[in-house]
Write a protein that holds these residues in place. Sequence first.
Motif, PDB file in Angstrom:
ATOM      1  N   ASN A 243       7.814  24.998  -0.206  1.00  0.00           N
ATOM      2  CA  ASN A 243       7.824  24.662  -2.313  1.00  0.00           C
ATOM      3  C   ASN A 243       7.947  23.401  -2.518  1.00  0.00           C
ATOM      4  N   TYR A 244       8.877  22.990  -1.121  1.00  0.00           N
ATOM      5  CA  TYR A 244       9.202  21.442  -1.427  1.00  0.00           C
ATOM      6  C   TYR A 244       7.992  20.299  -1.282  1.00  0.00           C
ATOM      7  N   SER A 245       7.261  21.114  -0.480  1.00  0.00           N
ATOM      8  CA  SER A 245       5.583  20.440  -0.259  1.00  0.00           C
ATOM      9  C   SER A 245       4.431  19.564  -1.117  1.00  0.00           C
ATOM     10  N   PHE A 246       4.875  21.589  -2.085  1.00  0.00           N
ATOM     11  CA  PHE A 246       3.370  21.231  -2.925  1.00  0.00           C
ATOM     12  C   PHE A 246       4.545  20.775  -4.556  1.00  0.00           C
ATOM     13  N   LEU A 247       6.000  20.659  -4.639  1.00  0.00           N
ATOM     14  CA  LEU A 247       6.662  20.165  -6.022  1.00  0.00           C
ATOM     15  C   LEU A 247       5.809  18.963  -5.581  1.00  0.00           C
ATOM     16  N   TRP A 248       5.191  18.503  -4.813  1.00  0.00           N
ATOM     17  CA  TRP A 248       4.495  17.352  -4.284  1.00  0.00           C
ATOM     18  C   TRP A 248       3.308  17.381  -4.857  1.00  0.00           C
ATOM     19  N   THR A 249       2.524  17.875  -4.226  1.00  0.00           N
ATOM     20  CA  THR A 249       1.328  18.575  -5.081  1.00  0.00           C
ATOM     21  C   THR A 249       1.059  18.279  -6.623  1.00  0.00           C
ATOM     22  N   VAL A 250       1.756  19.142  -7.387  1.00  0.00           N
ATOM     23  CA  VAL A 250       2.701  18.887  -9.016  1.00  0.00           C
ATOM     24  C   VAL A 250       2.697  17.599  -8.927  1.00  0.00           C
ATOM     25  N   ASN A 251       3.622  16.693  -8.671  1.00  0.00           N
ATOM     26  CA  ASN A 251       3.490  15.637  -8.951  1.00  0.00           C
ATOM     27  C   ASN A 251       2.104  14.507  -8.513  1.00  0.00           C
ATOM     28  N   ALA A 252       1.536  14.696  -7.645  1.00  0.00           N
ATOM     29  CA  ALA A 252       0.543  14.119  -7.224  1.00  0.00           C
ATOM     30  C   ALA A 252      -1.282  14.610  -8.583  1.00  0.00           C
ATOM     31  N   GLY A 253      -1.247  15.547  -8.429  1.00  0.00           N
ATOM     32  CA  GLY A 253      -2.179  16.300  -9.356  1.00  0.00           C
ATOM     33  C   GLY A 253      -1.692  15.605 -11.242  1.00  0.00           C
ATOM     34  N   LEU A 254      -0.389  15.600 -11.539  1.00  0.00           N
ATOM     35  CA  LEU A 254       0.047  15.518 -12.797  1.00  0.00           C
ATOM     36  C   LEU A 254      -0.282  13.997 -13.162  1.00  0.00           C
ATOM     37  N   LEU A 255       0.047  12.404 -11.947  1.00  0.00           N
ATOM     38  CA  LEU A 255      -0.127  11.589 -11.872  1.00  0.00           C
ATOM     39  C   LEU A 255      -1.582  10.969 -12.337  1.00  0.00           C
ATOM     40  N   VAL A 256      -2.462  11.630 -12.284  1.00  0.00           N
ATOM     41  CA  VAL A 256      -3.763  11.872 -11.878  1.00  0.00           C
ATOM     42  C   VAL A 256      -3.943  11.805 -13.198  1.00  0.00           C
ATOM     43  N   ILE A 257      -3.730  13.250 -13.616  1.00  0.00           N
ATOM     44  CA  ILE A 257      -3.695  13.295 -15.189  1.00  0.00           C
ATOM     45  C   ILE A 257      -3.458  12.403 -15.815  1.00  0.00           C
ATOM     46  N   ILE A 258      -2.149  12.484 -15.870  1.00  0.00           N
ATOM     47  CA  ILE A 258      -1.388  11.293 -17.171  1.00  0.00           C
ATOM     48  C   ILE A 258      -2.420   9.735 -16.658  1.00  0.00           C
ATOM     49  N   GLN A 259      -2.742   9.443 -15.767  1.00  0.00           N
ATOM     50  CA  GLN A 259      -3.079   7.778 -15.541  1.00  0.00           C
ATOM     51  C   GLN A 259      -4.071   8.241 -16.476  1.00  0.00           C
ATOM     52  N   GLY A 260      -5.226   9.096 -16.069  1.00  0.00           N
ATOM     53  CA  GLY A 260      -6.594   9.032 -17.090  1.00  0.00           C
ATOM     54  C   GLY A 260      -6.100   9.246 -18.392  1.00  0.00           C
ATOM     55  N   ILE A 261      -5.402   9.355 -18.592  1.00  0.00           N
ATOM     56  CA  ILE A 261      -5.175   9.560 -20.420  1.00  0.00           C
ATOM     57  C   ILE A 261      -4.783   8.279 -20.672  1.00  0.00           C
ATOM     58  N   LEU A 262      -3.908   7.736 -19.712  1.00  0.00           N
ATOM     59  CA  LEU A 262      -3.673   6.289 -20.480  1.00  0.00           C
ATOM     60  C   LEU A 262      -4.778   5.081 -20.277  1.00  0.00           C
ATOM     61  N   SER A 263      -5.302   5.608 -19.104  1.00  0.00           N
ATOM     62  CA  SER A 263      -6.691   4.399 -18.688  1.00  0.00           C
ATOM     63  C   SER A 263      -7.391   4.743 -19.834  1.00  0.00           C
ATOM     64  N   LEU A 264      -7.790   6.247 -20.690  1.00  0.00           N
ATOM     65  CA  LEU A 264      -8.928   6.184 -21.585  1.00  0.00           C
ATOM     66  C   LEU A 264      -8.388   5.711 -22.676  1.00  0.00           C
ATOM     67  N   LEU A 265      -6.779   5.330 -23.189  1.00  0.00           N
ATOM     68  CA  LEU A 265      -6.326   5.246 -24.366  1.00  0.00           C
ATOM     69  C   LEU A 265      -6.426   3.634 -24.354  1.00  0.00           C
ATOM     70  N   GLY A 266      -6.582   2.661 -23.600  1.00  0.00           N
ATOM     71  CA  GLY A 266      -6.251   1.293 -23.319  1.00  0.00           C
ATOM     72  C   GLY A 266      -5.442   1.234 -23.949  1.00  0.00           C
ATOM     73  N   ASP A 267      -6.233  -0.079 -24.687  1.00  0.00           N
ATOM     74  CA  ASP A 267      -4.502  -0.740 -25.510  1.00  0.00           C
ATOM     75  C   ASP A 267      -4.728  -0.105 -27.087  1.00  0.00           C
ATOM     76  N   ARG A 268      -4.665   0.870 -26.684  1.00  0.00           N
ATOM     77  CA  ARG A 268      -4.336   1.276 -28.176  1.00  0.00           C
ATOM     78  C   ARG A 268      -2.371   2.339 -28.487  1.00  0.00           C
ATOM     79  N   ILE A 269      -2.133   2.199 -26.948  1.00  0.00           N
ATOM     80  CA  ILE A 269      -0.442   1.754 -27.007  1.00  0.00           C
ATOM     81  C   ILE A 269      -0.225   0.579 -26.847  1.00  0.00           C
TER      82      ILE A 269
END
Length: 401
Positions: A243-269
């Motif tokens: 269960n603890y290990s799966f938390l880091w699977t959640v972490n890794a997946g969300l990091l990729v998704i959020i970073q992908g969104i931030l990459s697309l937004l670029g300098d709009r932030i």
Amino acid sequence: MGRKQTIGIPWLIVGQFMNNIGMSFIWPLTTIYMHNVLGKSLTETGVVLMLNSIANVLASTIGGRIFDRGNPYYLLLMGIGLNGLANFSLIFLHSWPMYPILLVVTGFASGWLNTMFNALAASVPHDKIRRTFTFMYLAANLGVVFGTMFVGIVYSMGMALLFSMVTGLYVIFLVIAFLKYNVDSSEVTGVDPRQARDVKLPKANARMVWTFFISLFIIWLLYEQWVSNLSVHMTDLGMPLRNYSFLWTVNAGLLVIIQGILSLLGDRIKNLYYQFFFGMLFVGLSFLSLVSAHDYLHFIFAMVLLTIGEATWSPAMPTLVSQLSPVSAKGRYQGLVQAFSALGRSLGPLFGGVVIDNWSYKALFLLAFVVLLVVLAINMGVVHFNQHQAKNYLNIEIKSD
């Protein structure tokens, strides 16, 4: 072979990805291998990991200063070669005491390489720096995801095969670096190495940068509780380790998704300060959530909060430091970003252990939340009172009003 005038950003991202795959093949196994196979105590293992982190800090500090005076191309090749040589030696020498000695060498080489990559990223054309750091952070996390995904499978086949694969990875990395990273050093560092000298930051810049560095240390000191102590807390509550290990699977997946969104937004932030503040607040809220966490869904919720915070503040930090430091000192200050982060990670397990042994897990989580709120308030105050006097070396508007 002629030198290129500027570094290719896609090759920087590829290099960051490969380096993090190599590192993630090593660090997850250290405690298990030393304790279960080499028969060493957890204290001895902790000492080895601390020495690894100290070597990382030293490499980041020294490498950053040398970057501003030397040729980045040769410095990068040296770091890749050292890491590859250490892993090649581990194919044959993975018993005691050579395993921990070579592990410290890989810690030094990894800190050296991370500093070189951050400094190179800070030296790309000004209008591309924010997006470059965001993509590099995404590449680093993808490297960790792929590395940790395969390491368990390879480990069961033997340590010799594991280190052979890592060595092969660094050989390929070295070839790519040899062909693609040969840039004009004056274009990267902004100075002739023979004329390099210490650059004194304006007072407002210095106050902000050093506040950021101390904050980095504190954030990673507290973040490390998720890595080192939360697993024991969850198993004490009767939850299986998976269960603890799966938390880091959640972490890794969300990091990729959020970073992908931030990459697309670029300098709009437009405001990196707000992005940093927002991220720090969410890291704090993750600890507040842990205070009352008893069921697994609550731990997943806390991890989501942590990941949102990590994905937003972490890539903003090197960009802010780059904005506040001159091109001729990029290596030094990006090296300090790495050094303060590594120092916080190295002392985190010890800090958490002392608090837990003397008080409780709830006290640790509540203390982390309060400390992060205080650090957030201090950062907001320092930025508010200094940003108007600070010199922006990227000539990009970063005011928060």
